[in-house]
Design an enzyme around this catalytic site. Structure first.
Site, PDB file in Angstrom:
ATOM      1  N   ASP A  58       0.858  -1.188   0.000  1.00  0.00           N
ATOM      2  CA  ASP A  58       0.000   0.000   0.000  1.00  0.00           C
ATOM      3  C   ASP A  58       0.890   1.232   0.000  1.00  0.00           C
ATOM      4  OD1 ASP A  58      -1.861   2.114   0.847  1.00  0.00           O
ATOM      5  OD2 ASP A  58      -3.222   0.470   1.281  1.00  0.00           O
ATOM      6  N   ALA A  81      -0.226   3.982  -9.081  1.00  0.00           N
ATOM      7  CA  ALA A  81      -1.261   4.061  -8.041  1.00  0.00           C
ATOM      8  C   ALA A  81      -1.458   5.505  -7.599  1.00  0.00           C
ATOM      9  CB  ALA A  81      -0.868   3.202  -6.842  1.00  0.00           C
ATOM     10  N   SER A 125       0.792  14.261 -14.459  1.00  0.00           N
ATOM     11  CA  SER A 125      -0.479  14.552 -15.121  1.00  0.00           C
ATOM     12  C   SER A 125      -0.538  15.966 -15.703  1.00  0.00           C
ATOM     13  CB  SER A 125      -1.589  14.407 -14.075  1.00  0.00           C
ATOM     14  OG  SER A 125      -2.775  15.018 -14.526  1.00  0.00           O
ATOM     15  N   GLU A 127      -3.007  17.686 -15.469  1.00  0.00           N
ATOM     16  CA  GLU A 127      -3.762  18.461 -14.481  1.00  0.00           C
ATOM     17  C   GLU A 127      -2.820  19.427 -13.732  1.00  0.00           C
ATOM     18  OE1 GLU A 127      -7.098  18.341 -14.149  1.00  0.00           O
ATOM     19  OE2 GLU A 127      -7.400  19.342 -12.229  1.00  0.00           O
ATOM     20  N   TYR A 149      -5.826  17.436  -6.172  1.00  0.00           N
ATOM     21  CA  TYR A 149      -5.187  16.368  -6.946  1.00  0.00           C
ATOM     22  C   TYR A 149      -4.016  16.928  -7.754  1.00  0.00           C
ATOM     23  CZ  TYR A 149      -4.497  13.176 -10.908  1.00  0.00           C
ATOM     24  OH  TYR A 149      -3.938  12.374 -11.871  1.00  0.00           O
ATOM     25  N   LYS A 153      -0.021  16.062  -7.500  1.00  0.00           N
ATOM     26  CA  LYS A 153       0.775  15.569  -8.632  1.00  0.00           C
ATOM     27  C   LYS A 153       2.015  16.430  -8.865  1.00  0.00           C
ATOM     28  CE  LYS A 153      -1.190  11.781 -10.212  1.00  0.00           C
ATOM     29  NZ  LYS A 153      -0.497  10.498 -10.316  1.00  0.00           N
ATOM     30  N   HIS A 179      -6.183  10.189 -20.944  1.00  0.00           N
ATOM     31  CA  HIS A 179      -6.237   9.041 -21.857  1.00  0.00           C
ATOM     32  C   HIS A 179      -7.299   8.062 -21.363  1.00  0.00           C
ATOM     33  CE1 HIS A 179      -2.862   8.712 -19.051  1.00  0.00           C
ATOM     34  NE2 HIS A 179      -3.226   7.448 -18.917  1.00  0.00           N
ATOM     35  N   ARG A 184     -11.862   2.570 -18.800  1.00  0.00           N
ATOM     36  CA  ARG A 184     -11.874   3.783 -17.996  1.00  0.00           C
ATOM     37  C   ARG A 184     -12.921   3.662 -16.895  1.00  0.00           C
ATOM     38  NH1 ARG A 184      -9.052   8.132 -16.137  1.00  0.00           N
ATOM     39  NH2 ARG A 184      -9.191   9.933 -17.497  1.00  0.00           N
TER      40      ARG A 184
HETATM   41  P1  NAP Z   1      -7.212   4.506 -11.900  1.00  0.00           P
HETATM   42  O1  NAP Z   1      -7.924   3.693 -12.913  1.00  0.00           O
HETATM   43  O2  NAP Z   1      -7.978   5.379 -10.971  1.00  0.00           O
HETATM   44  O3  NAP Z   1      -6.305   3.506 -11.016  1.00  0.00           O
HETATM   45  C1  NAP Z   1      -5.685   3.928  -9.831  1.00  0.00           C
HETATM   46  C2  NAP Z   1      -4.970   2.738  -9.195  1.00  0.00           C
HETATM   47  O4  NAP Z   1      -4.329   3.177  -7.970  1.00  0.00           O
HETATM   48  C3  NAP Z   1      -5.878   1.567  -8.810  1.00  0.00           C
HETATM   49  O5  NAP Z   1      -5.215   0.365  -9.143  1.00  0.00           O
HETATM   50  C4  NAP Z   1      -5.974   1.711  -7.287  1.00  0.00           C
HETATM   51  O6  NAP Z   1      -6.203   0.492  -6.628  1.00  0.00           O
HETATM   52  C5  NAP Z   1      -4.582   2.196  -6.959  1.00  0.00           C
HETATM   53  N1  NAP Z   1      -4.439   2.791  -5.633  1.00  0.00           N
HETATM   54  C6  NAP Z   1      -5.112   3.861  -5.147  1.00  0.00           C
HETATM   55  N2  NAP Z   1      -4.700   4.112  -3.886  1.00  0.00           N
HETATM   56  C7  NAP Z   1      -3.763   3.187  -3.574  1.00  0.00           C
HETATM   57  C8  NAP Z   1      -2.970   2.904  -2.426  1.00  0.00           C
HETATM   58  N3  NAP Z   1      -3.047   3.637  -1.299  1.00  0.00           N
HETATM   59  N4  NAP Z   1      -2.093   1.875  -2.451  1.00  0.00           N
HETATM   60  C9  NAP Z   1      -2.010   1.126  -3.554  1.00  0.00           C
HETATM   61  N5  NAP Z   1      -2.739   1.305  -4.664  1.00  0.00           N
HETATM   62  C10 NAP Z   1      -3.607   2.334  -4.675  1.00  0.00           C
HETATM   63  O7  NAP Z   1      -6.125   5.449 -12.625  1.00  0.00           O
HETATM   64  P2  NAP Z   1      -5.555   5.391 -14.134  1.00  0.00           P
HETATM   65  O8  NAP Z   1      -6.460   6.160 -15.015  1.00  0.00           O
HETATM   66  O9  NAP Z   1      -5.166   4.005 -14.466  1.00  0.00           O
HETATM   67  O10 NAP Z   1      -4.254   6.297 -13.957  1.00  0.00           O
HETATM   68  C11 NAP Z   1      -3.010   5.735 -13.549  1.00  0.00           C
HETATM   69  C12 NAP Z   1      -2.130   6.835 -12.976  1.00  0.00           C
HETATM   70  O11 NAP Z   1      -1.899   7.828 -13.966  1.00  0.00           O
HETATM   71  C13 NAP Z   1      -2.720   7.573 -11.786  1.00  0.00           C
HETATM   72  O12 NAP Z   1      -1.640   7.929 -10.946  1.00  0.00           O
HETATM   73  C14 NAP Z   1      -3.325   8.834 -12.393  1.00  0.00           C
HETATM   74  O13 NAP Z   1      -3.394   9.860 -11.436  1.00  0.00           O
HETATM   75  C15 NAP Z   1      -2.312   9.107 -13.489  1.00  0.00           C
HETATM   76  N6  NAP Z   1      -2.825   9.813 -14.662  1.00  0.00           N
HETATM   77  C16 NAP Z   1      -3.916   9.350 -15.326  1.00  0.00           C
HETATM   78  C17 NAP Z   1      -4.353   9.986 -16.474  1.00  0.00           C
HETATM   79  C18 NAP Z   1      -5.552   9.501 -17.248  1.00  0.00           C
HETATM   80  O14 NAP Z   1      -6.062  10.262 -18.069  1.00  0.00           O
HETATM   81  N7  NAP Z   1      -5.980   8.255 -17.045  1.00  0.00           N
HETATM   82  C19 NAP Z   1      -3.641  11.121 -16.958  1.00  0.00           C
HETATM   83  C20 NAP Z   1      -2.523  11.549 -16.263  1.00  0.00           C
HETATM   84  C21 NAP Z   1      -2.095  10.882 -15.120  1.00  0.00           C
HETATM   85  P3  NAP Z   1      -7.694  -0.004  -6.173  1.00  0.00           P
HETATM   86  O15 NAP Z   1      -8.192  -0.834  -7.326  1.00  0.00           O
HETATM   87  O16 NAP Z   1      -7.392  -0.793  -4.947  1.00  0.00           O
HETATM   88  O17 NAP Z   1      -8.515   1.229  -5.924  1.00  0.00           O
HETATM   89  N1  GDD Z   2     -16.153  13.499 -14.377  1.00  0.00           N
HETATM   90  C1  GDD Z   2     -16.997  14.356 -14.967  1.00  0.00           C
HETATM   91  N2  GDD Z   2     -18.355  14.157 -14.852  1.00  0.00           N
HETATM   92  N3  GDD Z   2     -16.491  15.398 -15.647  1.00  0.00           N
HETATM   93  C2  GDD Z   2     -17.355  16.237 -16.266  1.00  0.00           C
HETATM   94  C3  GDD Z   2     -18.738  16.066 -16.194  1.00  0.00           C
HETATM   95  C4  GDD Z   2     -19.262  14.980 -15.444  1.00  0.00           C
HETATM   96  O1  GDD Z   2     -20.468  14.782 -15.329  1.00  0.00           O
HETATM   97  N4  GDD Z   2     -19.330  17.059 -16.930  1.00  0.00           N
HETATM   98  C5  GDD Z   2     -18.352  17.806 -17.418  1.00  0.00           C
HETATM   99  N5  GDD Z   2     -17.155  17.338 -17.010  1.00  0.00           N
HETATM  100  C6  GDD Z   2     -15.840  17.940 -17.315  1.00  0.00           C
HETATM  101  C7  GDD Z   2     -15.007  18.230 -16.052  1.00  0.00           C
HETATM  102  O2  GDD Z   2     -15.447  19.418 -15.423  1.00  0.00           O
HETATM  103  C8  GDD Z   2     -13.610  18.318 -16.660  1.00  0.00           C
HETATM  104  O3  GDD Z   2     -13.375  19.636 -17.117  1.00  0.00           O
HETATM  105  C9  GDD Z   2     -13.668  17.383 -17.860  1.00  0.00           C
HETATM  106  O4  GDD Z   2     -15.044  17.043 -18.057  1.00  0.00           O
HETATM  107  C10 GDD Z   2     -12.863  16.082 -17.690  1.00  0.00           C
HETATM  108  O5  GDD Z   2     -13.211  15.492 -16.457  1.00  0.00           O
HETATM  109  P1  GDD Z   2     -12.704  14.012 -16.061  1.00  0.00           P
HETATM  110  O6  GDD Z   2     -13.044  13.047 -17.126  1.00  0.00           O
HETATM  111  O7  GDD Z   2     -13.216  13.745 -14.682  1.00  0.00           O
HETATM  112  O8  GDD Z   2     -11.105  14.125 -16.104  1.00  0.00           O
HETATM  113  P2  GDD Z   2     -10.084  15.216 -15.522  1.00  0.00           P
HETATM  114  O9  GDD Z   2      -9.549  15.990 -16.698  1.00  0.00           O
HETATM  115  O10 GDD Z   2     -10.654  15.975 -14.387  1.00  0.00           O
HETATM  116  O11 GDD Z   2      -8.947  14.305 -14.908  1.00  0.00           O
HETATM  117  C11 GDD Z   2      -8.452  13.157 -15.621  1.00  0.00           C
HETATM  118  O12 GDD Z   2      -7.356  13.547 -16.425  1.00  0.00           O
HETATM  119  C12 GDD Z   2      -6.202  14.006 -15.713  1.00  0.00           C
HETATM  120  C13 GDD Z   2      -5.143  14.393 -16.753  1.00  0.00           C
HETATM  121  O13 GDD Z   2      -5.384  15.697 -17.202  1.00  0.00           O
HETATM  122  C14 GDD Z   2      -8.072  12.105 -14.586  1.00  0.00           C
HETATM  123  O14 GDD Z   2      -7.759  10.884 -15.249  1.00  0.00           O
HETATM  124  C15 GDD Z   2      -6.843  12.521 -13.797  1.00  0.00           C
HETATM  125  O15 GDD Z   2      -6.421  11.440 -12.953  1.00  0.00           O
HETATM  126  C16 GDD Z   2      -5.732  12.887 -14.792  1.00  0.00           C
HETATM  127  O16 GDD Z   2      -4.550  13.273 -14.119  1.00  0.00           O
END
Ligand code: NAP
Ligand code: GDD
Length: 326
Positions: A58, A81, A125, A127, A149, A153, A179, A184
């Protein structure tokens, strides 16, 4: 040559599952760190059980991370994670900081103590750019995070750079723009929309409640982005890279494409709900990944429209199979 070994934290997440598949294809021995839970939720990696080895640990527990490094002695650690949902970071800011910021230093400390030759990838990220200082954003663009968040980061990013510079650890920060994929989480806007469209099409739901339709993101395909993570750890020198498509789309465009794909007009179904607005919004993200193209030879292969249609089709299939009891 013996197999390379990788440890992935966050293996049960979207990216963890794609990265595990990719590393297995590259011939790696893959360990995935999972945290203890009373119910095991391994939906995204069920098909990999047997090929990967799951180990308990963890991000909140320093000793568990040190023990894993000692036991596995990985060549590469991918720290995926995190508490990754932006709205939750306002509701649980301290926990988000513990996971998403301090968690990074715990993994780095485990590497520093056990074996400094372990290569480290940090999931940073877009973000972090938040209220953007320039467009498009590059590795040199200053950060201005807009959520707890994003702030967490930024800490994770700079501590990764700092351990590289202080201890010579091969540590890379991948600044990945949004992505997505059929794997997702349902709370993120793309999947919320594609799942909602599929439910409306199948008569299981009659409206879709969303927040800010004007927000724009540079959305890519997760399967492409995990390859960039691996490429970063294969270079002669560690460095930081922006990974993006270079194209931005609004939530409104996303909704339009997804509804059109099933022959529906979104205006009849989408309702704006203030509950989904954020205390501080990130209006527009668009990345310039020239450095990754040049140094890593990386480029995105799936367009935004292709990805959204792929996700709608996957949600239609999933919901239809659930109906059949599959
Ligand atoms: P995700 O689907 O939310 O997965 C997050 C993972 O972190 C899950 O496996 C979760 O495990 C684990 N985790 C959370 N808290 C933990 C803890 N205390 N100890 C161990 N494991 C823990 O995220 P993702 O979209 O795959 O993204 C992967 C990484 O890239 C994240 O760090 C995210 O912030 C970053 N990121 C994502 C995006 C995007 O667009 N997807 C973009 C930029 C950066 P559980 O299953 O146990 O909850
Ligand atoms: N989730 C969500 N739900 N977002 C909404 C909604 C809704 O009903 N309606 C509009 N949005 C808008 C949010 O306000 C935001 O501007 C945009 O959609 C994207 O929201 P998310 O899909 O929740 O992603 P995020 O951009 O906030 O964050 C994701 O991308 C980051 C990288 O830029 C996450 O994956 C982060 O973990 C990651 O770092």
């Amino acid at each position: 040559m013996s197999k390379k070994t990788a440890l992935i934290t966050g293996i049960t997440g979207q990216d963890g599952s794609y990265l595990a598949e990719y590393l297995l294809e590259q011939g790696y021995k893959v360990y995935g760190m999972v945290r203890r839970s009373s119910v095991e939720k391994f939906d995204r990696i069920d098909h990999l059980i047997g090929d990967i080895e799951l180990v308990q640990g963890d991000l909140l527990d320093q000793l568990s991370l040190i023990s894993l490094m000692e036991k596995i002695r990985p060549d590469e650690v991918y720290n995926l994670a995190a508490q990754s949902f932006v709205p939750t970071s306002w509701a649980q800011p301290t926990l988000t900081a513990e996971f998403t910021a301090v968690g990074v230093i715990r993994v780095l400390e485990a590497i520093r103590l056990v074996d400094r030759s372990i290569r480290f990838y940090q999931a940073s990220s877009s973000e972090m750019f938040g209220k953007v200082r320039e467009t498009p954003q590059t590795e040199m663009t200053p950060f201005y995070p807009r959520s707890p968040y994003g702030v967490a980061k930024v800490f994770g990013h700079y501590i990764t750079v700092n351990y590289r510079e202080s201890y010579g650890i091969y540590a890379c920060s991948g600044i990945l723009f949004n992505h997505e994929s059929p794997r997702r989480g349902l709370e993120f806007v793309t999947r919320k929309v594609t799942d909602g469209v599929a439910r409306i099409k199948l008569g299981k739901q009659d409206e879709l409640r969303l927040g800010n339709l004007d927000a724009q993101r540079d959305w890519g395909y997760a399967g492409d982005y995990v390859k960039a993570m691996w490429l970063m750890l294969q270079q002669p020198q560690p460095d930081d890279y922006v990974i993006a498509t270079g194209k931005a789309h609004s939530v409104r465009e996303l909704v339009d494409i997804a509804f059109k794909h099933v022959g529906l007009d979104w205006k009849k179904y989408v309702k704006i709900d203030k509950a989904y607005l954020r205390p501080a919004e990130v209006d527009l993200l668009i990345g310039d990944c020239s450095k990754a193209r040049k140094v890593l030879g990386w480029e995105p292969t799936v367009s935004f429209e292709e990805m959204i249609c792929m996700m709608v089709d996957a949600d239609l299939k999933l919901l239809s199979e659930e109906d059949k009891g599959g």
